[in-house]
Design a protein around this motif. Sequence first.
Motif, PDB file in Angstrom:
ATOM      1  N   UNK A  17     -62.141  37.385 -32.407  1.00 20.65           N
ATOM      2  CA  UNK A  17     -62.747  36.896 -31.104  1.00 20.65           C
ATOM      3  C   UNK A  17     -61.331  36.154 -30.327  1.00 20.65           C
ATOM      4  N   UNK A  18     -60.660  35.280 -30.984  1.00 19.09           N
ATOM      5  CA  UNK A  18     -59.286  34.570 -30.362  1.00 19.09           C
ATOM      6  C   UNK A  18     -58.267  35.450 -30.213  1.00 19.09           C
ATOM      7  N   UNK A  19     -58.210  36.485 -31.292  1.00 24.41           N
ATOM      8  CA  UNK A  19     -57.165  37.551 -31.087  1.00 24.41           C
ATOM      9  C   UNK A  19     -57.389  38.485 -29.796  1.00 24.41           C
ATOM     10  N   UNK A  20     -58.945  38.761 -29.593  1.00 24.95           N
ATOM     11  CA  UNK A  20     -59.229  39.600 -28.648  1.00 24.95           C
ATOM     12  C   UNK A  20     -58.977  39.059 -27.326  1.00 24.95           C
ATOM     13  N   UNK A  21     -59.387  37.892 -27.400  1.00 23.63           N
ATOM     14  CA  UNK A  21     -59.316  36.786 -26.112  1.00 23.63           C
ATOM     15  C   UNK A  21     -57.735  36.835 -25.437  1.00 23.63           C
ATOM     16  N   UNK A  22     -56.898  36.439 -26.452  1.00 19.21           N
ATOM     17  CA  UNK A  22     -55.594  36.254 -26.259  1.00 19.21           C
ATOM     18  C   UNK A  22     -54.806  37.570 -25.862  1.00 19.21           C
ATOM     19  N   UNK A  23     -55.389  38.676 -26.365  1.00 15.65           N
ATOM     20  CA  UNK A  23     -54.726  40.027 -26.254  1.00 15.65           C
ATOM     21  C   UNK A  23     -55.321  40.633 -24.680  1.00 15.65           C
ATOM     22  N   UNK A  24     -56.668  40.126 -24.480  1.00 17.26           N
ATOM     23  CA  UNK A  24     -57.078  40.385 -22.984  1.00 17.26           C
ATOM     24  C   UNK A  24     -56.421  39.642 -21.907  1.00 17.26           C
ATOM     25  N   UNK A  25     -56.305  38.484 -22.293  1.00 16.40           N
ATOM     26  CA  UNK A  25     -55.386  37.692 -21.225  1.00 16.40           C
ATOM     27  C   UNK A  25     -54.203  37.804 -21.112  1.00 16.40           C
ATOM     28  N   UNK A  26     -53.390  38.483 -22.126  1.00 16.91           N
ATOM     29  CA  UNK A  26     -52.069  38.888 -21.959  1.00 16.91           C
ATOM     30  C   UNK A  26     -52.053  40.295 -20.745  1.00 16.91           C
ATOM     31  N   UNK A  27     -52.962  41.040 -21.354  1.00 15.68           N
ATOM     32  CA  UNK A  27     -53.175  42.509 -20.584  1.00 15.68           C
ATOM     33  C   UNK A  27     -53.399  42.326 -19.141  1.00 15.68           C
ATOM     34  N   UNK A  28     -54.465  41.335 -18.969  1.00 13.82           N
ATOM     35  CA  UNK A  28     -54.635  40.880 -17.608  1.00 13.82           C
ATOM     36  C   UNK A  28     -53.340  40.236 -16.891  1.00 13.82           C
ATOM     37  N   UNK A  29     -52.771  39.380 -17.445  1.00  8.05           N
ATOM     38  CA  UNK A  29     -51.318  38.818 -16.915  1.00  8.05           C
ATOM     39  C   UNK A  29     -50.532  39.843 -16.433  1.00  8.05           C
ATOM     40  N   UNK A  30     -50.315  40.943 -17.279  1.00  7.65           N
ATOM     41  CA  UNK A  30     -49.445  41.886 -17.125  1.00  7.65           C
ATOM     42  C   UNK A  30     -49.803  42.747 -15.823  1.00  7.65           C
ATOM     43  N   UNK A  31     -51.050  42.935 -15.855  1.00 15.18           N
ATOM     44  CA  UNK A  31     -51.684  43.814 -14.882  1.00 15.18           C
ATOM     45  C   UNK A  31     -51.786  43.030 -13.438  1.00 15.18           C
ATOM     46  N   UNK A  32     -51.861  41.918 -13.480  1.00 13.91           N
ATOM     47  CA  UNK A  32     -51.665  40.972 -12.333  1.00 13.91           C
ATOM     48  C   UNK A  32     -50.394  40.772 -11.651  1.00 13.91           C
ATOM     49  N   UNK A  33     -49.438  40.528 -12.919  1.00 17.38           N
ATOM     50  CA  UNK A  33     -47.949  40.619 -12.259  1.00 17.38           C
ATOM     51  C   UNK A  33     -47.538  41.827 -11.769  1.00 17.38           C
ATOM     52  N   UNK A  34     -47.813  43.007 -12.318  1.00 14.83           N
ATOM     53  CA  UNK A  34     -47.685  44.219 -11.803  1.00 14.83           C
ATOM     54  C   UNK A  34     -48.037  44.472 -10.103  1.00 14.83           C
ATOM     55  N   UNK A  35     -49.319  43.901  -9.988  1.00 12.54           N
ATOM     56  CA  UNK A  35     -50.127  43.901  -8.770  1.00 12.54           C
ATOM     57  C   UNK A  35     -49.221  43.104  -7.640  1.00 12.54           C
ATOM     58  N   UNK A  36     -48.818  41.837  -8.434  1.00 12.96           N
ATOM     59  CA  UNK A  36     -48.080  40.867  -7.726  1.00 12.96           C
ATOM     60  C   UNK A  36     -46.775  41.377  -7.079  1.00 12.96           C
ATOM     61  N   UNK A  37     -46.213  42.235  -8.108  1.00 18.89           N
ATOM     62  CA  UNK A  37     -44.735  42.914  -7.538  1.00 18.89           C
ATOM     63  C   UNK A  37     -45.203  43.911  -6.339  1.00 18.89           C
ATOM     64  N   UNK A  38     -46.281  44.812  -6.664  1.00 21.94           N
ATOM     65  CA  UNK A  38     -46.564  45.371  -5.512  1.00 21.94           C
ATOM     66  C   UNK A  38     -46.888  44.747  -4.101  1.00 21.94           C
TER      67      UNK A  38
END
Length: 166
Positions: A17-38
């Motif tokens: 669960x900790x791995x999945x949570x960390x992976x999901x958070x990193x994925x979200x951060x990447x997506x949000x940073x991309x949206x922020x760039x747009x």
Amino acid sequence: MFAAIGLGLTALQMVSGARKGAKQSRSNIGMWQSQLGDINKSLGELDTQAGLQEEVAKTDLTKDLTRQGKNLGRTKTEALDSIEESSKEFAFSGETEEKLSDVTEKIDLNFEDTKKVAEMELDKTLASIEEWKGSETKRLEGERKTLSHQIGAARNSDSFLENLFG
């Protein structure tokens, strides 16, 4: 023994669960940073977009006034020709000259009125473009602020250890 197996399974689930949570958070951060760039790109392009819209509005005004001016010029020429033609049939008098003056003045005033109305419409259009630009800026800045907060919150859960013990 069953307790040890149960404890081991629980620990395994926690680690997974900790791995999945960390992976999901990193994925979200990447997506949000991309949206922020747009969003930042869109904010940077607003002045250009507004400028292009203003140029189109001004060009439309110029074309419309040119077209109307040519039409009124033709009308003026036709009226003058008609008055001249009628003056040939009758003796030239001051009345004909006065008619010529009245007709040309009315046509010129009509064009000036048309021009004023068109310029007021242009002013409204330019104000509307400015209003659009302001509201779009506020909307994009609001989205940027929201994404920045989401990224900050996700950074608190983007590592395995934070998810395991957090």
